[in-house]
Design a protein around this motif. Structure first.
Motif, PDB file in Angstrom:
ATOM      1  N   SER A 107     -18.308  -7.708  36.066  1.00 37.07           N
ATOM      2  CA  SER A 107     -17.615  -6.605  35.290  1.00 37.07           C
ATOM      3  C   SER A 107     -17.053  -7.379  34.118  1.00 37.07           C
ATOM      4  N   LEU A 108     -16.031  -6.769  33.559  1.00 38.57           N
ATOM      5  CA  LEU A 108     -15.665  -7.598  32.487  1.00 38.57           C
ATOM      6  C   LEU A 108     -14.025  -7.836  32.865  1.00 38.57           C
ATOM      7  N   ASN A 114     -11.864  -2.575  26.936  1.00 37.43           N
ATOM      8  CA  ASN A 114     -11.300  -1.365  26.540  1.00 37.43           C
ATOM      9  C   ASN A 114     -10.477  -1.176  25.600  1.00 37.43           C
ATOM     10  N   THR A 115      -9.158  -1.513  25.894  1.00 33.60           N
ATOM     11  CA  THR A 115      -8.087  -1.604  24.700  1.00 33.60           C
ATOM     12  C   THR A 115      -7.848  -2.771  24.176  1.00 33.60           C
ATOM     13  N   GLY A 191     -16.461  -3.118  21.018  1.00 38.78           N
ATOM     14  CA  GLY A 191     -17.738  -2.269  21.402  1.00 38.78           C
ATOM     15  C   GLY A 191     -18.931  -3.343  21.868  1.00 38.78           C
ATOM     16  N   MET A 194     -18.181  -4.700  25.458  1.00 38.56           N
ATOM     17  CA  MET A 194     -18.514  -3.843  26.526  1.00 38.56           C
ATOM     18  C   MET A 194     -19.884  -3.318  26.502  1.00 38.56           C
TER      19      MET A 194
ATOM     20  N   SER B 107     -10.908   4.985  23.395  1.00 37.88           N
ATOM     21  CA  SER B 107     -11.220   3.966  24.497  1.00 37.88           C
ATOM     22  C   SER B 107     -11.841   4.904  25.509  1.00 37.88           C
ATOM     23  N   LEU B 108     -11.902   4.062  26.817  1.00 32.88           N
ATOM     24  CA  LEU B 108     -12.479   4.929  27.877  1.00 32.88           C
ATOM     25  C   LEU B 108     -11.368   4.993  28.913  1.00 32.88           C
ATOM     26  N   ILE B 109     -11.205   6.116  29.844  1.00 30.29           N
ATOM     27  CA  ILE B 109     -10.267   6.490  30.480  1.00 30.29           C
ATOM     28  C   ILE B 109     -10.398   5.321  31.515  1.00 30.29           C
ATOM     29  N   PRO B 110      -9.199   4.662  31.843  1.00 35.39           N
ATOM     30  CA  PRO B 110      -9.276   3.262  32.505  1.00 35.39           C
ATOM     31  C   PRO B 110      -9.636   3.435  34.005  1.00 35.39           C
ATOM     32  N   THR B 113     -13.790   3.339  34.292  1.00 33.96           N
ATOM     33  CA  THR B 113     -14.317   2.211  33.675  1.00 33.96           C
ATOM     34  C   THR B 113     -14.314   1.013  34.275  1.00 33.96           C
ATOM     35  N   ASN B 114     -15.247   0.117  33.625  1.00 34.89           N
ATOM     36  CA  ASN B 114     -15.440  -1.305  34.221  1.00 34.89           C
ATOM     37  C   ASN B 114     -15.719  -1.551  35.457  1.00 34.89           C
ATOM     38  N   MET B 194     -20.114   2.455  29.269  1.00 30.89           N
ATOM     39  CA  MET B 194     -19.541   1.600  28.406  1.00 30.89           C
ATOM     40  C   MET B 194     -20.235   1.104  27.099  1.00 30.89           C
ATOM     41  N   PRO B 197     -18.159   2.985  23.330  1.00 35.04           N
ATOM     42  CA  PRO B 197     -17.062   2.213  22.205  1.00 35.04           C
ATOM     43  C   PRO B 197     -18.282   1.539  21.175  1.00 35.04           C
TER      44      PRO B 197
END
Lengths: 217, 217
Positions: A107-108, A114-115, A191, A194, B107-110, B113-114, B194, B197
């Motif tokens: 994963s990251l 993300n933010t 971007g 991700m 962004s993506l809803i935390p 994501t990931n 992902m 973004p």
């Protein structure tokens, strides 16, 4: 611009460094120790324009510096290299904030995604430098030879400084990239960082790491 | 397979629904109320095979159900539609967990994501259904006509059930997609969600939303 620093002695640093030598640049590969055996071997096989030293030596040497470190150590490496050594320079950040702590696929690293992005943190730490994110979305052989993908994929750039992006664009052109999209400031690196999870899954699904992303438009 | 449910009355639901009608399917568009004015107008302009109703009506009607809702309401909509209504069906999840609460770009809803994805949560909620993530990476006109990108981009699919993915592949072919990569199980939707973004930033940089991603290989 003639002198380039490469931070990192792995496959990415090796491949980027050798390509730069072929293109006529002088390259110093930096690592934690002054005579890392991988850096010594790389310099030996790349002729008189290739040299090695500490991270700090390589940062001081380069007018342009490539960050070819693993994402989870990039910021530590920059501390070792001393942030002021990058002042006024173009820093090309190829590193990805991959998190292997949960196993495969990675994963990251949560605080860099993300933010936020790793490149934004690099730019904060190297406040006197011009950081440009690019090349992180393909494997290292495709980085220096996009035709290895079998076509003409797109490369993205993110960075706050237009002149720095022109310098990077010129290097990308020398590497063979024809279709380059300037996404905007360094926050746009969110971007491109991700898409690594998609890169990994495409690689796993196709069993082929020699691909690129083309923006069909 | 003849009957398709479409959940959502926005541009995506509208465009997908109309394309399915053109292809000869019968389509019921579902919304929160039994006679949402956008659903009524859509049905009126799409002939006898087009109908409308509640989310539950549309879920019951479809042998295949498209989720064309905004990502932040997808799970609420599924509760309204009642999860058991999806048992044994193919659910095509197009929704993206976009978070506009911090302004543009999203962004993506935390929590989605990931290390998770919206599609995984959809599959958990619809435990008797076969959820397939696809189409979420292009704008709705390109979804149903990939040539609008100006080329032949790649589409990805993620899902746990091979038969369901065959059904989806056949619909994608009817929409005009020739290059389809099956990424694997539903967790691979993390990869395609992902890249939103990057989609947004490419759109902002190029001022063109009619593009697709091609895996050059």
């Amino acid at each position: 611009m003639k002198n380039v620093g490469v931070l990192g002695t792995g496959m990415v640093g090796n491949t980027i460094g050798s390509k730069l030598i072929q293109l006529g640049y002088s390259v110093k590969m930096g690592s934690r120790s002054a005579s890392n055996e991988k850096a010594v071997a790389w310099a030996k096989s790349n002729g008189a324009a290739a040299s090695y030293g500490t991270f700090e030596d390589a940062a001081q040497f380069g007018e342009v510096v490539f960050l070819c470190t693993k994402g989870d150590s990039t910021l530590d490496v920059l501390k070792l290299a001393k942030p002021t050594n990058f002042n006024g320079k173009v820093v090309i950040d190829i590193s990805n904030p991959l998190d292997f702590s949960r196993g495969m696929p990675p994963s990251l690293i949560p605080q860099f995604t993300n933010t936020n992005s790793l490149s934004e943190e690099v730019q904060k730490m190297l406040s006197g430098a011009h950081v440009v994110k690019t090349l992180n979305i393909v494997n290292c052989e495709v980085m220096v030879n996009p035709r290895k993908s079998g076509g003409d994929p797109t490369m993205f750039m993110s960075g706050n400084d237009a002149n720095a992006k022109n310098t990077v664009k010129s290097i990308l052109n020398q590497f063979g990239w024809n279709d380059i999209i300037d996404l905007g400031d360094i926050t746009t690196a969110r971007g491109t960082e991700m898409i690594l999870p998609l890169w990994v899954r495409t690689w796993m699904a196709t069993q082929n790491g020699y691909f690129g992303f083309k923006i069909v438009r």
